[in-house]
Design an enzyme around this catalytic site. Structure first.
Site, mmCIF file in Angstrom:
data_model
loop_
_atom_site.group_PDB
_atom_site.id
_atom_site.type_symbol
_atom_site.label_atom_id
_atom_site.label_comp_id
_atom_site.label_asym_id
_atom_site.label_seq_id
_atom_site.Cartn_x
_atom_site.Cartn_y
_atom_site.Cartn_z
ATOM 1 C CG HIS A 19 -5.406 1.963 4.901
ATOM 2 N ND1 HIS A 19 -5.536 2.399 6.264
ATOM 3 C CD2 HIS A 19 -4.778 0.851 4.523
ATOM 4 C CE1 HIS A 19 -4.000 2.429 6.752
ATOM 5 N NE2 HIS A 19 -3.752 1.156 5.975
ATOM 6 C CE LYS A 57 -0.727 3.055 5.105
ATOM 7 N NZ LYS A 57 -0.016 2.963 6.530
ATOM 8 C CD GLU A 69 -2.666 5.353 6.607
ATOM 9 O OE1 GLU A 69 -2.839 5.773 5.631
ATOM 10 O OE2 GLU A 69 -1.716 4.500 7.568
ATOM 11 C CG ASN A 114 -1.394 1.051 1.561
ATOM 12 O OD1 ASN A 114 -1.864 2.092 0.393
ATOM 13 N ND2 ASN A 114 -2.146 1.337 2.365
ATOM 14 C CB SER A 156 5.432 -1.821 11.700
ATOM 15 O OG SER A 156 5.014 -0.408 11.790
ATOM 16 C CD GLU A 188 -3.603 -2.069 7.075
ATOM 17 O OE1 GLU A 188 -2.307 -2.763 6.957
ATOM 18 O OE2 GLU A 188 -4.137 -1.293 7.103
ATOM 19 N N GLY A 247 2.883 2.611 10.697
ATOM 20 C CA GLY A 247 3.624 3.799 10.824
ATOM 21 C C GLY A 247 4.175 3.407 12.098
HETATM 22 P P1 13P Z 1 3.150 0.847 7.335
HETATM 23 O O1 13P Z 1 3.367 -1.189 7.472
HETATM 24 O O2 13P Z 1 3.811 2.057 6.972
HETATM 25 O O3 13P Z 1 3.017 0.131 8.974
HETATM 26 O O4 13P Z 1 1.344 0.470 6.906
HETATM 27 C C1 13P Z 1 0.926 -0.454 6.805
HETATM 28 C C2 13P Z 1 -0.807 0.015 6.107
HETATM 29 O O5 13P Z 1 -0.874 0.731 6.686
HETATM 30 C C3 13P Z 1 -0.834 -0.527 5.101
HETATM 31 O O6 13P Z 1 -2.009 -0.667 4.621
#
Ligand code: 13P
Length: 250
Positions: free
Chosen positions: A94, A11, A96, A9, A212, A166, A172
């Protein structure tokens, strides 16, 4: 035996030019005949990604979609538009998007329904906050998210979906869930699907872990019986992604 699925992803990262260079540099290294590999890229990078990944076996996904085909929804992109381009996957719900764009469980359900109707494979994201984990309600909360996301979706469609567990506190932050923590919730997700659709569907549907994931943690996570791969954020933008994909193949 479920095939592993490793999705990156990106982002909101990589302009079309940057995406092109990145894909050219890494595509040979992230190919796998053992795992499904997906690049979930920003909308503006889809055309370049689809072009460059043609005939590589690496699939392209979007990171969001609207649940209507068309209409007065300024700034939105429909599943139908994505499908027509040749996009195969779409991330739905997601954390976010839930957090910054007020996406509700009900909206996620409409998106998942629509994605499946448009022959896209939804990667449905669920996961608890740190506060919820501390309160001991992780499994209850994630079960509720799964139940609403799949409400009124028949088994024949649901089995094609992917669920990504997740935990928000692991995204992150560099703080990966332990493989035991991730396995516990992924098993609970599979159990929820079994209760909704029966064991057979639950054995087919793939459940990923995200938060992560890196080249070090991937092997142990992906070896767990209910973890069928990963949804990778930060590390999917680095050469490390190839190492994560290779982990899934062993
Ligand atoms: P990270 O791997 O940067 O923690 O992000 C995970 C994520 O949100 C994947 O959709």
């Amino acid at each position: 035996m479920r095939k592993k699925i490793i999705a990156g992803n990106w982002k909101m990262n990589q302009t079309p030019k940057e995406a092109e260079k990145f894909i050219r540099d890494c595509k040979e290294k992230v190919k796998s005949d053992k795992a499904d590999v997906v690049f979930c890229v920003p909308f503006v990078d889809l055309a370049a990604a689809l072009d460059l990944l043609k005939n590589t076996g690496i699939a392209v996904g979007a990171q969001n979609m609207h649940f209507e085909d068309k209409g007065a929804f300024t700034g939105e992109i429909s599943g139908k538009m994505l499908a027509e381009m040749g996009v195969q996957y779409v991330i739905n719900g997601h954390s976010e998007r839930r957090q910054y764009y007020a996406e509700t469980d009900q909206a996620v359900n409409m998106k998942v329904k629509k994605a499946l109707a448009d022959a896209l494979i939804p990667i449905v994201c669920v996961g608890e906050s740190l506060e919820q984990r501390k309160q001991g309600v992780t499994v209850d909360f994630v079960r509720m998210q799964v139940k609403i996301a799949f409400k009124d979706i028949p088994a024949g469609s649901a089995r094609k979906a992917v669920i990504a567990y997740e935990p928000i506190w692991a995204i992150g932050t560099g703080e990966t869930a332990t493989s035991e923590q991730a396995e516990e919730v992924c098993a609970a997700i599979r159990q929820t699907i079994a209760e909704m659709y029966g064991r057979e569907t639950a054995e087919v549907l793939r459940v990923q872990y995200g938060g992560s994931v890196n080249a070090e943690s991937a092997a142990e996570l992906f070896a767990m019986p209910n973890i069928d791969g990963g949804l990778v954020g930060g590390a999917s933008l680095k050469p490390e992604f190839a190492a994560i994909v290779q982990t899934a193949g062993v």
